[in-house]
Each structure stands twice: as C-alpha cells, then as structure tokens.
Design a protein around this motif. Structure first.
Motif, PDB file in Angstrom:
ATOM      1  N   LEU A 488       8.545  -0.845  -8.792  1.00 16.10           N
ATOM      2  CA  LEU A 488       7.261  -0.107  -8.851  1.00 16.10           C
ATOM      3  C   LEU A 488       7.425   1.073  -9.673  1.00 16.10           C
ATOM      4  O   LEU A 488       6.839   2.183  -9.800  1.00 16.10           O
ATOM      5  CB  LEU A 488       7.027   0.636  -7.333  1.00 16.10           C
ATOM      6  CG  LEU A 488       6.785  -0.366  -6.168  1.00 16.10           C
ATOM      7  CD1 LEU A 488       6.422   0.307  -4.966  1.00 16.10           C
ATOM      8  CD2 LEU A 488       5.610  -1.224  -6.618  1.00 16.10           C
ATOM      9  N   SER A 496       1.428   1.583 -10.468  1.00 13.80           N
ATOM     10  CA  SER A 496       2.036   1.767  -9.109  1.00 13.80           C
ATOM     11  C   SER A 496       2.376   3.061  -8.908  1.00 13.80           C
ATOM     12  O   SER A 496       3.104   3.398  -8.083  1.00 13.80           O
ATOM     13  CB  SER A 496       3.225   0.551  -8.971  1.00 13.80           C
ATOM     14  OG  SER A 496       2.675  -0.476  -9.259  1.00 13.80           O
ATOM     15  N   ASP A 499       1.975   4.478  -5.511  1.00  8.66           N
ATOM     16  CA  ASP A 499       2.353   3.877  -4.412  1.00  8.66           C
ATOM     17  C   ASP A 499       3.618   4.563  -3.920  1.00  8.66           C
ATOM     18  O   ASP A 499       4.659   4.854  -4.745  1.00  8.66           O
ATOM     19  CB  ASP A 499       2.810   2.313  -4.794  1.00  8.66           C
ATOM     20  CG  ASP A 499       1.474   1.673  -5.115  1.00  8.66           C
ATOM     21  OD1 ASP A 499       0.466   1.951  -4.730  1.00  8.66           O
ATOM     22  OD2 ASP A 499       1.653   0.449  -5.748  1.00  8.66           O
TER      23      ASP A 499
END
Length: 809
Positions: A488, A496, A499
C-alpha cells in the motif's frame, strides 16, 4: 561507469593572488616563528605606503575612460573607438560620485602640469613591436571592437588591484599566457602598443610625486613583461606505477599561493641557516619543533648533519626510526593508520590507491616500522622530489595536482589535527569503492540517524569517516519504510494513501461529524472517538506532547471553533501549526532546512524524500513566508488523499534508522550482566539423590506410579443454540487460547477482534466461522505468518486449526 563511494569534498579555496602582508606572515607561519626584522620592515612599508597606493588607484579609476580611449586611438583608425566602450565595464564608479557622461569621462580629470609630465613619461629603449599595423574600425567589426575595448579596461582594472594589494603577483597570475589568446582573435602587438600608451598617460596623471610615478611604472612594466612572456607549462605529477593518477596542475595556482618554502642543506650555509633546516626537518617528521615543544633534541645527529657527515635524507631516516617517532606515530595507532601518517611525513602526501596501500601495509606487517621507513625513503619518488639534501614538504593543493579519488582523506591528512584521530581514512575509503553503495543521502550517511535529520546538512563530527557524502544528486529519493503493508505504499499505489494499516499501523483518529451520542459499548470502545479524544490526539500529534495549561488558554479559541463544528480537523491542524506555540517549538530554534523537516513529519506523517522536496518549501518560505509553507503542506494532494478533512495526521512512513532508534533502548545495548562465579553442587546432582532409602517393594511401587488416566482426557468446548452466556464466554476464551496460544483480551488487542467478539456473543457466528475469522485476522498474520517462513507457518497452521502436527513433508 558505476560510482560506489566518494572521497568527500571538504571546502578548498585556492589562493588567487598574493599580497605583501600575506606573503610576510605566511612565511613566518610555515617556519613556526615570529616575524623577523626584515619582514616587519616589509609590513611597515606596505602600511605606510597604503594611502599613496590608494590615491593612485583612485586617480586611475576616475580617468579609466580617458586612458582606455586614448590608448584605443593609438591602435584603431577609421572611426571612433570610444563609441564601442561599454559603460558598465568602462571604469569603476566611485560610491557617491555623480555619473558623468561618457564623453565627459573621456576628457578625464587631468592635473595642471599634465602636458609637462606627459613629455617626461616616455620609457627609453622601447621600439614599436614587430608586426604592428593600425586596425581599421569598420573592417574590424563592432563585436570585436567591444571585446578589444573591454580587454584594455580589464588590464587597467587588474593593475589597480595589484597596486592596492602591494604585490604584482595578481598580474603574473592572470596575464601570463594571454598573448597567445589575443593573437588568435586580434593582434598582440597592437595590445602591447595600447598598454604602453596607458602606462605613459598614467604616469603623467599621478603628478609630480616621484614615488607615485615609480610605483605606476613598476607595475606597468610587470604587466607588459608578463604579457609578452610565453605561457607556463602545466605541472605534471611524477608517477612510478600505473595505478597512480597522472594529473596536471596549471602553474598559476602555484604562483598565486604562498609557496611552501624549500629547505636545502648546503656546505656554505651559516650556523643559523643550518639550524633552520634542522628545525624544518623536525616540523615535517614530528609535525612540531620538538626542541621548542618538548625541549628534546638529537644533538649527535644534528652535529653530523651540520658537519656534512650525514645527509638530510639519512637524517630524516634516523628520525623516522627514533623512539620519539615510534611513541608518537606508531605505538598509538593500528598499522593502517601508521602507514597513512608515514606517507605524510616522508613523502608529503597520502596513499594514492589501494594497490599502493597494500604494498606498504605488507611491508610494515612483515618488517615493522623500520622497514616501512626504508621503503618510503629509498623509493624513486623520494629521490625525484627531495633528493639527498632537501627536507620533505607537504605537497598540498597548489604544490602539485591532487587526486580526486582520495581528495577528502588527503586534505584531512594535511591538517594539524590528523594525529589526534586514530581511525584509518584511506583504507576505509578504498574499501567503500569495492562495496555496494550504502543507503544514504547526498550529505552523508552519518548525518541521517533519525527521521528528522535529513535537513541536518551540518554533521556534528566533521572528522567522522562515516560522513563521506555519497555521489547522489539533488533528485535522489530517500528510501522510507511504510507503517503497514508494503503493497500500500504511495509510490507504487498512490490511490492507497487513504487506506489505513489496521492493526499493523498506528492508531487512527477520525471524526464523524454526523455521529450521535449513544450508550458506550466498552467492548468496541473508541470506534468513533469523541471530540475530546480528537483534540487530545491532535495536540499530541502536532506538538509532540500534551500542551501546558498556559498554552491551552491561548489555543482555546481554536479549540472552541472545532467543538462548535465551525472548522474541520484539517483546519484545526492548520491553525495549530500557525500558532505561536508551534512556531516556538519547531520553527524558531532551528535553521530553515531542519525546521521544514520537523514540520513535514508533524503534518504529513513522513520524512521528506530528498533535497528537492526541501528546496521547494525553502524557496516558498523565502519568497512568501512561514504561513505559506503550512498552507502548501496542508492543502497538498497528498494530505487530502491521506487524511482528508476529518482525520488526525499519523505516522505513515519512517526511516530504518528511525525505527531502530524507537525500538532499541540505548541502556540495554551495551548492558553487561554479571555472572555468578560461585561454585556449588549442580542442581541436577542434588535432585537426583534419593532422600530416603527404599525397600524392594517400595521401589516397585514407585516404578508403577505415573500420570493418571484423567490427565489424558481433553476438555472439549462446544456450544448450541441453547448455550448460556457463560458457556459462550468459556468457548470464546478457549478459541483464543488455542489459536493465539495465550489469553487474548479484546480490549487490549484492538477493534478487529472486538467486532468478532460481539458477533459471536450475539449468535451471528458459529464456532467454525469464529475460528476462520480469528485465523484470517491481522493479529494472527502479525504473530504467526509475517515473522516465519512458509514451512513454519504450515506447522503452526496444522497445530492451531487441526490440533496436530503435519503427517509428513
């Protein structure tokens, strides 16, 4: 070509020219003595004539346009050369003086008796240079006319520099060799005629003062003679093997600086001159005059040198093999450092290459210090440079070309402080050339022990060999470690950024403006943190600590705006970063680069990638101020994608050294645990001894005893639809103990298991689904998957989910 290491780049500023003052002082400094009477007289004359030399320079500067114009008329025909004289380069404009018109400047400020002085300013014995022909302005062209007028003004300007400096060295350094260049573009004969005309007019301008006329005439004669002389050849470094770099050094560098004085023993020298040579030998070999510093002397050797019984070369050999040298430069050091210092003392340079270092390291290892001294002094290089009667000297920059591959190490070796550092520098550098390039930034791996020190361009220890800068450019990107799954990362997966890493990363505080107050469920607490917890987390993140009561009073208006939903978390962060409290912590105490590094980590949750990123914010702060830097970071795309409007910033990336500094405690790194030295009877022997004597029947009874059948039984936990809360609680704890091999508390583990816990108690999950969720949880991956290889993971998996070991490979 692959570059693997750098020799460092300490700042070196070659001297561009000499002055009378620096020349007198430098010679005394080289010999470690006070100024002598002749040097004091030289300084006195320099200072006493200072006002006169300044007056001459001012007079020539005021009449620069006049001098250049008249000299140009001497060599150009068919037009007005003055029209091609560019005003910014025509003359030095005195501060506060009115800016006169160019035609008025061409008239000049002539003294009353200028005509009489002009008739007396001819230099006898000079004839027109061969090959001189007047140059037609039109055919010569405007571009070359401007360059020619510029060059004449340049000659005059540098002559004023030399007069002010009190030494014609600046003329020798900058004018020698220009004749060939001017011949390629114009005519050196015409330039000589013009310079002579400037000399004649300048002598007439200084008036009736005979001393002033002599000064002007002397410096102009140097200018003319240096211009007429041929260019100097480059100095070549003598080499004896193919592994040495053959370099060239323009002789202007050697002529510009203060030359290292040569001390050569001759039979006809006086007693004082011979004593000076002996002291110079002491300073070279021992780096100090041992007679002055320690009241030591080798009188027997000194007398042999003075009487001609011993050459300077053999005297140097004897000093190198003496007990004094051994105690100071051999016994306190490892062999590799002793070799480096010996190169400095006996050859005046550092080791040139790894091959050369290995050669002499083998000699000192096999034959000791005397063998090393003999090898250096008997070398062809020593004979070429110093011969039999010359004292060795430091061959630093200006004396001969310096090699780039050991630039930093060699210049550091020439410092007076070199013997105080016992770490070998050359062999450390040479080994770096044979190793892979380390993970470091352009300002040295020793400057980056923590996340916040990428902006620290000033190392604490300037002599640490670990601070050698790596040959990286300003666009080099530093490697960062993500706090969470590597897949990520924002470089490989920019989408990402928002996230979170779950249980693998830090705690994330996100405020939901539409959340309603409800009864707190302590099993899933802090899933939706309150505003108070958001404020506390923001203070801790932005300031690095909890704020004091006095500071919080000043921050109360910002806090109230957030409590009343007037601003978002993002605006709350922005205003805190612009507060005086934050500025006093992370802006005022530091220089700009270091402050930017602190602010970047606090607001974006990662260190800067490199100098290019720091330069961007540095330029913004310089042009628009501190608050624009804060706005640029908070309004950046990365901030918006990572935290949005309502998430408190958190640590997203770190350096490897930064993580190690957080996890390792300095108090435990070098901790020595004392061992109990008491000698006693082994515990195994004590426990093996029988405490009572048994009969045959008693021994038989003991043999048959063992674990009862009850211990072989296993407690099985199962649930049904009618199971009570107590039975569900027992089954849940049994699942935790079997899967995680310990009791797991959902409150201390995190939100992930808290949700599973609640669903199982509510009857939404069966035991099989519970075990599956626990096995796929982030906690299980963190403890039993990530740290182990696949073979170990299979063993643990069969144990946790099948209750047995693997049957076979």
């Amino acid at each position: 070509m692959t570059v693997k290491a750098s020799g460092g780049s300490p700042l070196v500023q070659p001297q561009l020219y000499r002055t009378a003052a620096t020349l007198a002082i430098a010679q005394a400094e080289q010999q470690d003595r006070y100024l002598q009477l002749g040097e004091l007289d030289q300084l006195s004359n320099f200072l006493n004539s200072g006002s006169k030399r300044l007056d001459i320079a001012v007079t020539l500067a005021k009449n620069a346009t006049f001098l250049v114009s008249k000299s140009a008329n001497k060599i150009f025909v068919g037009g007005s050369p003055l029209s091609y004289l560019e005003r910014p380069q025509a003359a030095v404009q005195l501060v506060g003086a009115p800016q006169a018109d160019l035609n008025l400047q061409a008239v000049g400020e002539l003294p009353k008796n200028f005509s009489q002085n002009l008739n007396a300013s001819f230099t006898p014995g000079e004839s027109i240079p061969s090959g001189f022909k007047p140059i037609n302005v039109i055919s010569y062209g405007p571009t070359r006319m401007r360059k020619s007028l510029r060059d004449l003004d340049w000659f005059l300007r540098y002559l004023t520099y030399a007069i002010v400096a009190g030494d014609p060295n600046i003329l020798s350094v900058n004018i020698r060799g220009l004749k060939q260049l001017i011949d390629n573009a114009c005519s050196s004969a015409a330039a000589i005629v013009a310079i002579r005309e400037i000399r004649r007019l300048a002598i007439a301008l200084v008036g009736d003062d005979v001393e002033s006329r002599d000064i002007v005439r002397t410096y102009f004669n140097v200018l003319v003679s240096e211009f007429e002389a041929s260019a100097l050849t480059d100095k070549l470094r003598k080499r004896e093997s193919l592994d040495l770099q053959g370099l060239r050094l323009p002789q202007i560098y050697a002529n510009a600086g203060v030359k290292t004085q040569r001390f050569v023993m001759k039979s006809g020298l006086s007693e004082n001159e011979k004593n000076a040579i002996i002291k110079a030998t002491y300073r070279q070999v021992f780096e100090r005059d041992i007679a002055k510093a320690y009241s030591l002397s080798l009188s027997n050797l000194e007398s042999q040198v003075k009487n001609g019984q011993l050459s300077v070369k053999e005297f140097v050999r004897a000093l190198g093999k003496s007990t004094i040298y051994q105690k100071q430069f051999y016994d306190p050091f490892v062999n590799s450092r002793a070799v480096e210092l010996a190169f400095r003392h006996f050859l005046g340079r550092g080791a040139s290459s790894l091959e050369e270092f290995q050669k002499y390291f083998a000699i000192i290892s096999q034959n000791g210090l005397p063998g090393l001294i003999d090898a250096l002094i008997n070398s062809d290089e020593y004979s070429d440079y110093f011969g039999e009667e010359t004292v060795p000297y430091i061959r630093a920059i200006g004396e001969e070309p310096q090699e780039c591959r050991n630039w930093g190490a060699q210049l550091n070796l020439f410092n007076y402080s070199a013997p105080f550092y016992k770490i070998p520098q050359f062999i450390t550098l040479f080994s770096d050339y044979n190793q892979a390039l380390p993970d470091q930034h352009p300002y040295g791996r020793g400057n980056d022990p923590l996340d916040i020190q990428f902006g620290a361009i000033f190392p604490q220890q300037t002599r640490n060999p670990k601070t050698n800068p790596a040959p990286f450019g300003k666009d080099t990107r530093r490697l960062l470690i993500r706090r969470g799954p590597g897949v990520l990362n924002q470089v490989g997966s920019p989408n990402s950024r928002g996230d979170t890493a779950g249980s693998l990363g830090p705690r994330v505080f996100t405020w939901d403006p539409e959340s309603q107050k409800e009864d707190t469920d302590f099993r899933v607490s802090n899933i939706k943190p309150s505003k108070d917890s958001i404020i506390q987390a923001t203070y801790l993140r932005i300031f690095g600590r909890q704020v004091y009561e006095e500071e919080r009073i000043l921050l109360k208006p910002i806090e109230n705006s957030f409590m009343e939903n007037k601003i978002t978390v993002k605006e709350f962060v922005r205003q805190l970063a612009k507060s005086n409290t934050f500025r006093s912590l992370y802006w005022m105490p530091f220089y700009v680069c270091k402050a930017i590094e602190y602010i970047h980590i606090r607001l974006l949750g990662r260190p800067t990638y490199g100098r290019a990123e720091i330069n961007k914010y540095f330029n913004l702060e310089y042009k628009e101020g501190y608050y624009k830097v804060i706005d640029a970071i908070v309004d950046s795309i990365e901030y918006t994608q990572s935290f949005g409007d309502n998430t408190v910033p958190y640590d997203r990336y770190s350096t490897s050294s930064g993580i190690a500094a957080r996890t390792l405690k300095k108090s435990t790194i070098n901790q020595v645990i004392p061992i109990n030295q008491s000698v006693g009877i082994s515990k195994f022997i004590q426990l093996g001894k029988a405490k009572e004597s048994l009969s045959l029947a008693g021994a038989s009874a003991r043999i048959t005893q063992g674990v009862s059948k009850l211990r072989e039984q296993k407690l099985i936990f199962s649930i049904s639809k009618d199971s009570s809360k107590l039975e569900l609680e027992q089954a849940l704890k049994a699942a935790y103990r079997h899967i995680f091999e310990r009791d797991a508390n959902a409150f201390s583990i995190g939100n992930e298991l808290a949700l599973i816990d609640k669903q199982f108690r509510d009857g939404k999950l069966t035991v099989k689904e519970l075990v599956m969720n626990l096995g796929t949880s982030g906690l299980y991956q963190k403890e039993f998957y990530n740290p182990h290889p696949n073979t170990k993971v299979i063993e643990l998996g069969t144990k946790h989910f099948l209750g047995r070991a693997p049957n076979s490979q």
